[in-house]
Write a protein that holds these residues in place. Sequence first.
Motif, short mmCIF file in Angstrom:
data_model
loop_
_atom_site.label_atom_id
_atom_site.label_comp_id
_atom_site.label_asym_id
_atom_site.label_seq_id
_atom_site.Cartn_x
_atom_site.Cartn_y
_atom_site.Cartn_z
N GLY A 85 31.04 52.47 23.14
CA GLY A 85 30.66 51.86 24.54
C GLY A 85 31.72 51.39 25.46
N HIS A 86 32.49 50.57 24.44
CA HIS A 86 33.72 49.78 24.90
C HIS A 86 34.78 50.92 25.38
CE1 HIS A 86 32.55 45.53 24.73
NE2 HIS A 86 32.05 45.82 23.53
N MET A 87 35.58 50.78 26.17
CA MET A 87 36.46 51.78 26.60
C MET A 87 38.13 51.34 25.81
SD MET A 87 34.95 54.04 27.80
CE MET A 87 36.13 55.26 28.62
N PHE A 88 38.15 50.13 25.71
CA PHE A 88 39.51 49.76 25.28
C PHE A 88 39.38 48.89 23.83
CE2 PHE A 88 39.91 49.94 29.76
CZ PHE A 88 41.18 50.45 29.93
N PRO A 89 40.10 48.39 23.16
CA PRO A 89 40.19 47.81 21.99
C PRO A 89 39.25 46.57 21.95
CG PRO A 89 42.59 47.93 22.59
CD PRO A 89 41.67 48.37 23.56
N VAL A 90 38.21 46.81 20.94
CA VAL A 90 37.37 45.75 20.76
C VAL A 90 37.83 44.52 19.69
CG1 VAL A 90 34.87 45.49 19.93
CG2 VAL A 90 35.82 47.58 20.49
N TRP A 91 37.62 43.25 20.51
CA TRP A 91 38.54 42.31 19.77
C TRP A 91 37.64 41.52 18.80
CZ3 TRP A 91 42.96 43.32 20.65
CH2 TRP A 91 43.56 43.41 21.85
N CYS B 71 35.02 46.19 14.01
CA CYS B 71 35.41 46.80 15.35
C CYS B 71 36.88 46.74 15.18
CB CYS B 71 35.12 45.71 16.50
SG CYS B 71 35.89 44.29 16.17
N SER B 72 37.47 47.62 16.00
CA SER B 72 38.81 48.20 15.91
C SER B 72 39.66 48.45 17.31
CB SER B 72 38.91 49.39 15.17
OG SER B 72 40.10 50.07 15.28
N GLU B 73 40.79 48.68 17.10
CA GLU B 73 41.67 48.89 18.34
C GLU B 73 41.33 50.14 18.92
OE1 GLU B 73 45.37 50.54 20.12
OE2 GLU B 73 44.22 51.17 18.20
N ASP B 74 40.71 51.12 18.08
CA ASP B 74 40.08 52.19 18.70
C ASP B 74 39.06 52.35 19.48
OD1 ASP B 74 38.02 51.95 17.02
OD2 ASP B 74 38.83 53.51 15.47
N SER B 75 38.47 51.20 19.77
CA SER B 75 37.62 50.99 20.90
C SER B 75 36.25 51.25 20.37
CB SER B 75 37.85 51.74 22.06
OG SER B 75 37.38 53.03 21.98
N THR B 76 36.29 51.41 18.93
CA THR B 76 34.63 51.75 18.35
C THR B 76 34.25 50.65 17.54
OG1 THR B 76 35.55 52.71 16.52
CG2 THR B 76 35.02 54.06 18.15
N ILE B 77 32.78 50.45 17.32
CA ILE B 77 32.51 49.69 16.30
C ILE B 77 31.84 50.47 15.43
CG2 ILE B 77 30.87 47.78 16.15
CD1 ILE B 77 31.01 47.23 19.22
N ARG B 78 31.78 50.18 14.19
CA ARG B 78 31.38 50.91 13.17
C ARG B 78 30.27 50.04 12.37
NH1 ARG B 78 33.75 55.81 11.26
NH2 ARG B 78 35.44 56.54 12.82
N LEU B 79 29.13 50.60 12.05
CA LEU B 79 28.30 49.97 11.00
C LEU B 79 28.47 50.73 9.60
CD1 LEU B 79 26.04 47.89 10.88
CD2 LEU B 79 24.53 49.78 11.31
N TRP B 80 28.91 49.69 8.53
CA TRP B 80 28.98 50.52 7.25
C TRP B 80 27.78 49.96 6.32
CZ3 TRP B 80 33.39 53.19 6.88
CH2 TRP B 80 34.75 52.91 7.83
N SER B 81 27.50 50.92 5.51
CA SER B 81 26.42 50.55 4.58
C SER B 81 27.09 49.86 3.35
CB SER B 81 25.51 51.58 4.02
OG SER B 81 24.89 51.26 2.95
#
Lengths: 652, 616
Positions: A435-441, A413-423
């Motif tokens: 989904g989040h509109m703000f940095p995801v901590w 998760c990042s400051e760009d408000s996204t969560i990414r799933l990596w293989s």
Amino acid sequence: MSNGLDKNQLTAVLQVLKKYNLKETEEQLRKEANLTDQVDQQDSDVSSVLTGYKSDGDPETYEGSYIELKRFVENSLDIYKHELGMILYPVLVHMYLELVYNGHTDKAISLMKKFGPEQDIYYQDDLKKLAMVTRRDHMNGNELTDTFKSNQFIIRMSRDTLSLLKRHVHDKKASVLLNIVQEHLYFDMYEGVARNKTQIDATSGAVGGEAKRQDNKIKVYYGIPKAPDIQILSAPVEDEEEPAEQESPDKPKKKKSKKDPLLSKKTKSDPNAPPPDRIPIPDLKDNDKMEKLRALRETSKRTNLGPENLPSCCAYTLLNANYNVCCAEITEDSSMLAVGFNDSIIKVFTLVPQKLKSMKSADKLQEVNIEAEDVLVRMMDERSGESARSLCGHNGPVYSVSFSPDRSLLLSCSEDSTIRLWSLQIWTCLVVYKGHMFPVWDVKFSPVGYYFASCSYDRTARLWATDHYQPLRIFAGHFSDVDCIQFHPNSNYVATGSSDRRVCLWDITTGNHVRLMTGHKQPIQSLAFSICGRFLASAGTDCRVLIWDLSHGHLVAELTGHSKTIHCLAFSRCGNILVSGGLDCSVKVWNFTKLTEEISSEDVNISHNPDVKTGDDYLLRTFQTKNSPLINLHFTRRNLMLAVAVFDGIAS
Amino acid sequence: MAKMNESDLYGTNLSIESMKVVAESIGIGNLQDEAAKELSEDISFQLKHIIQDAAKSMNHSKRMKLLQSDVDSALKARNIEPQYGFHSAEPLPFRFASGGGRELHFIEEKEVDLGELLNGISPKAPLEVGLRSHWLCIDGIQPTIPENPPPVAKTIQKLESVDPINKKPLKESAGKPSTGKQKLKNVETVQIKQLATHELSVEQQLYYKEITEACVGSDEAKRAEALQSLSTDPGLHEMLPRMCTFIIEGVRVNVVQNNLALLIYLMRMVKALLDNQSLYLEKYLHELIPSVSTCIVSKQLCMRPELDNHWALRDFASRLMSQICKNFNTSTNNIQTRITRMFTNALQQGEKIPLSSLYGALQGLSELGTEVTRIFILPKIRSFGARIETHLEGNLTTNTDKTASGHIKQLLIKIIAPIIKTIRNPPDSLEEYKQEFGYLGISLHAAVVKARTQPTPVSTAASVVSTSAITSVGQSIARPMTSSGIVQQGNQPTRTIVMSQQSQRISVQQNSQQKVVFMPQRSLPNTASHPQFSQSNSAGTTVVKLVSSGQTVNQPKLIQSQSQKLVVMSNQSAFSTHSPLSQGQSNIVKQNFINQQQMQQMQQLQTQKSIDDLPI
């Protein structure tokens, strides 16, 4: 609640309706409100935001009535004094805000200057933030003032103290005080002796006051359910290298008559464990079962730690990474380390001799024999092995990473408000969860996989499933950023820690909070559940580790010793040792067994808050690193402690 | 706003003046006071809010320093365009200036020469993030390895040696199980004086035995390893008294026996201990200084004074002495003054002092700096000249005296010529020189004239020779100084305690045979500017070595205490330029890269250090 307040709220609602040009509804409401006063307005928080502080009280009276209240507190009997003292802070805050709201800035400032510094030390930070607010438009959108306006400040008080206070308020007829007490304070009354200063200090400090008893009444299934039966796979276990046996019809299934000694040692079913079907859990794949067996095998080689058997610790120090590393995470089997960087990159290092391989290309994959037993191995390209790999895709600092239990996926998760799933097989991004509109901590995979939870600057925590692009649950209720999140070992609950200095436990089936725990004086940065599932450790900027008993939500211990923010907590696999590490470049080892033994010997029930244990009795050892703040602590299956630190070359 | 300053709760606001200045800068000429006040209040509020938010981002990045990127993310969260062009990976180096009753903090903006940027000077590559694993503790005990902090911090050692009462009796050293016995002992003796516990564990005893044997043994490779360990190991604190005793006893015995080799080995041990960053030697200086001075001024240090190169030992010990002075001189112990007095007293003895001792005293003084040389040696140059003249020109002297006089002459010319060059103006008249400096006048004149014509002064060349002398000192006992000494040093595993190394590097270095391709090109233009520096500050070998290696870019920023670190680096590459190539290409390139990176980092460290001195 008085009628006047309801009117206020109603007019506020009407204002909102007017603003959005919802004429019909407005008409309707107006009619309805005029006809009946029975409109249920218990929880209309929105309204109070708008007019909460409208007051035509004489600004001159505020200081006088505060002094009067203070004198009343000071002159009361010693046993009530401290509990009564708790109302001074919220009263001061609300007086200040009222003054500011009504344009008496000078009065407000002089009030704050006079009485602000004498409040408890842990309120000073908030007072400083409040002091910034000097005009009405500053209050617009201000997190802290909004919290004070729209939520009642909760104070726990014994019956005697409360009646004393009520008598005083009514006797004095101090309209300012009366108004504040009625509108903005909530007294959670309990039977029994008034608390002393230490008891009060232990649980106060959160933004919205203490937790209500009501908040912690629901039963929590904190136990660990019986491990799912993995008996069927015990046959191929003898050879660890051999992959899972494929269910092929021509090969009759071997029934193992002899029971594996590891598996026969069954844990008794925990009375506090949730029913196994409480949440839908993905079925275990053969590969997962293999993994579980391997873990069990490792467990048998585990050394049990304790004061006589202190842990060994292997430190992984990141070099040349000054101010660039945000987070690090180690897989459950301690084979990989993922590091999230400030410059949006994620790096995955291998900690074992096996290199990080990637999957073969599509046309080469067609050549792989699917029937082969080692199909999973054959899928990987042998020549692509590398000791470290980078994952690029985020657009801001990566604040947290989390491995899936089967080690094939990584969340970030990042400051760009996204969560990414990596293989971690093809080393690319699979899904971007927006989904989040703000940095995801923070983001964490659940111990069973499939589910994950995230928390953000937007004051919510969310529960997701990897195959849904929208969250399954939104956990709302914190007054400030939710800084950290952790899954309960039985996956039925998540715990969150927030900048509003409260720790909250949420039930993922209902999405409601089931425990609310106050006692931290600063934002919370790290959480860890004990192995037994009953205790929760939390730590943060206030340099203390607090231990909570989830059965009733009590604070049971306060471990002090760190001098700077604590960023990582970990329990040893045997549950005997708790370790904490942080920016003060030290790892502290705490004796958790001793703590639990002492707790279990005490009689605890919901209304009786036990004495908080403090002191150095539990500290076993401190290990200092060389100018390397700790960012992660982890125990391997055999109970070797792993520490991840970042060498600070500039400070040296 | 002055009224806000009184209370802690109310921080400062931007002043109305600054509002007006900002307004002017964007073309609003006359901003009303009222408007400025409104603006300042609002902007201060917004700024504080943004900083609060930025702190959140800082916390989640697990840092304690707020960076620009944090402010940017706070702005982003409020949907404000971030501030472009303010990125800096390092904390801002704020400069401070005051004058006219005003104080100003500002960021120094350096002018960038675009032409230079375009013309090929390659930008510094960022350092690769590395992962290094080591034991933080084993079964609850923290091993003393370079990756862990020393068991007793240097500051505590310093405090102990300065003020023994200050020693915290119950302070548990990190990672060590505190035994009840130890505590008891401390309690008993606390009122008299702290008795240092010098009980060594079995491992420590073994280590001591191994190290001391290797240091004075015949196996050069082993010795190199042992010295390496002495100069980098963080856990030697407890063994320090024993090591010092070993050294001083060794010197005492071997001076009598004129065993030059052993004396050199012992001095190299001193050097290694001095170089160890985790040790604070002050407590042992009263023992070490006499031993070192013995090796500088002793009448005879070897069996055959006319053949053996005991001069190298004297030079080496002199440098040690200057290093000691540099590191430990304080206003209370006055080490430098006392040592200067000791050497000058030797010079006062006139004819009575043996020539070898005279050489040592002169060398010792010259290492203490040009100022010392100018004050104590220059006025006496005539008498020295007269004395060596009798040996050099006359026929009645022994071979030994002749060699000694030759060495003294060389030394004097080397150290005096640069000074004369600066204090006298051209033209240089040979007659005047003869008049003033007597016998040495001619040679000095020649040297000064040469120095004036050449941009590179004599001192550099001479020091380069002496540099090789230092490195070769262990080997070249009976041999003249050759560059072979450098090779020997190259064999040493020069492991620095800088953590920024990758573990694999060490192994590569031990048999490092790299070729540095880019060094000469980059360094050549710089060498010209260095001599002034090395001369003005005659810090001795370390600096000069850098010049010879020619890898330095930002030399003038060099800070004394750190020069040793740099030496290690640059020497490797200096050596590597000489050595034949015998390794795979890829390895070499990598090695070069790391070397360059290290230099960069060193320089960063240095600039950082100098920045730290400023109020931020």
